[in-house]
Design an enzyme around this catalytic site. Structure first.
Site, PDB file in Angstrom:
ATOM      1  N   TRP A   8      -6.920  30.725  37.650  1.00  0.00           N
ATOM      2  CA  TRP A   8      -8.035  29.946  38.186  1.00  0.00           C
ATOM      3  C   TRP A   8      -9.377  30.526  37.792  1.00  0.00           C
ATOM      4  O   TRP A   8     -10.326  29.783  37.498  1.00  0.00           O
ATOM      5  CB  TRP A   8      -7.914  29.812  39.699  1.00  0.00           C
ATOM      6  N   ASP A  50     -14.579  32.466  44.771  1.00  0.00           N
ATOM      7  CA  ASP A  50     -13.627  31.393  45.047  1.00  0.00           C
ATOM      8  C   ASP A  50     -12.577  31.962  45.986  1.00  0.00           C
ATOM      9  O   ASP A  50     -11.756  32.794  45.601  1.00  0.00           O
ATOM     10  CB  ASP A  50     -12.995  30.919  43.746  1.00  0.00           C
ATOM     11  N   LYS A  66      -5.375  24.331  51.117  1.00  0.00           N
ATOM     12  CA  LYS A  66      -4.455  25.449  51.187  1.00  0.00           C
ATOM     13  C   LYS A  66      -4.414  26.053  52.594  1.00  0.00           C
ATOM     14  O   LYS A  66      -3.360  26.178  53.183  1.00  0.00           O
ATOM     15  CB  LYS A  66      -4.845  26.511  50.152  1.00  0.00           C
TER      16      LYS A  66
END
Length: 360
Positions: A101, A171, A195
């Site tokens: 990511w 993040d 999530k």
């Protein structure tokens, strides 16, 4: 029916009390005669939901008053563009690549200015966070971007580098609210909700106020953090139902005792699975012990020809979504706040039984 435990990396399991409350309020929210999905986002009903959701998040994370909380659309990937548009201000930015990511973040941000990769573990298949002494940080960078928990490879930061005042942009999509965080150490914290917060469609951005004046003139209004902050995240219609569910999750988390309390549960859950993996050579986790994620635990069978049989048996035992990310392979158990410890106990019991059946 077999007890189901959903180990999906996202969209992920939600607390059952949250789903039950949403079910009870589906047709009529608090006597309004409307579902939250039907409300005007500027009506008093939804405005009260938004205000309480933000207040509860501020309580849970102890967010300082000089930080704005934004409820945006587009997920964390949209922020890959919004971050450089809002923060570069003609400078270069530093990025650390510790997983798939953060690599994607570099690729997306590079379209908007000069991006320097100051650390990378790609050559080592993203199995650790490199020692900060090896990072080539730039004192004049607009910001340093990191992904503090890599969902695919299961690598988690346990501390932060000293940037000498350069804002850290993090993040935190896959471990936000799972452990205590000092928000004041960051310039920006952001994360997709699907999530550990709620359903897909919502991205939360926590941004320090002094960073709201650097946006490029090319930044669309809907992507401009300052414009969104000045308009209570409503320059366009926000993802109202996702915000409502996030608010219910925040209330549930407060009822559990807050982040400090849930962190203790998360430590126990992760330990249960890691301890078993480490006790046998039938399964293996390649991540450096110091950087093992508490939320996303990848593991591999020593004999990968058994992968299909393992997943089939897991499904039959009510253990769902254990297949690893396609870029990594193997297995992955995502054990967010809403996953009860009973899910880990069931998974370990199944893994033991599977090992016993297939060991040579």
């Amino acid at each position: 029916m077999t007890q189901i435990f959903n180990f999906s990396a996202g969209p992920a399991v939600l607390p059952r009390p949250v789903l039950e409350r949403a079910q009870a309020e589906m047709l009529d929210w608090h006597g309004s005669g409307m579902s939250v999905m039907e409300m005007s986002h500027r009506g008093k009903e939804f405005m009260s939901i938004l205000a309480k959701t933000e207040a509860d998040l501020r309580t849970l994370m102890n967010i300082p008053s000089n930080y704005k909380v934004l409820f945006l659309q587009g997920g964390a990937i949209a922020e890959n563009a919004m971050i450089p548009l809002n923060l570069l201000g003609g400078k270069a930015a530093d990025y650390a690549v510790t997983g798939g990511w953060s690599k994607r973040s570099v690729e997306d941000a590079s379209a908007y200015g000069k991006i320097n990769v100051v650390a990378s573990t790609e050559a080592d298949k993203y199995t650790y966070v490199p020692d900060f002494s090896t990072w080539t940080l730039n004192k004049d960078a607009a910001y340093l971007h990191i992904c503090t928990n890599e969902t695919m490879s299961g690598v988690e930061f346990v501390d932060l580098p000293n940037t000498n005042g350069v804002p850290i942009v993090a993040d935190m999509s896959s471990h936000i609210l799972s452990r205590e965080v000092d928000v004041s150490q960051y310039g920006v914290i952001y994360g997709g909700a699907q999530k550990n917060i709620g359903p897909a469609g919502l991205c939360i951005v926590i941004v320090r106020e002094d960073l709201l004046d650097h946006a490029s003139s090319l930044t669309p209004a809907v992507f401009n953090w300052k414009t969104q902050a000045e308009n209570q995240s409503m320059i366009n219609t926000p993802p109202t139902y996702s915000i409502y569910i996030a608010g219910l999750v925040f209330e549930w988390l407060i009822e559990q005792g807050g982040v400090a309390a849930i962190e203790k549960v998360n430590v126990a859950k992760a330990k249960l699975l890691y301890d078993y993996i480490d006790s046998t050579d039938f399964y293996v986790n390649h991540v450096a012990v110091k950087n093992r994620s508490r939320m996303n635990i990848p593991f591999f069978l020593k004999d990968e020809s058994l992968n299909d049989a393992f997943l089939k048996g897991a499904q039959e035992n009510g253990l769902l979504q254990l297949k690893g990310h396609r870029a990594v392979g193997g297995m992955r158990a995502s054990i967010y706040n809403a996953m009860p410890i009973e899910g880990l106990q069931a998974l370990v019991a199944y893994m033991k039984a599977f090992e016993s059946k297939y060991s040579a």
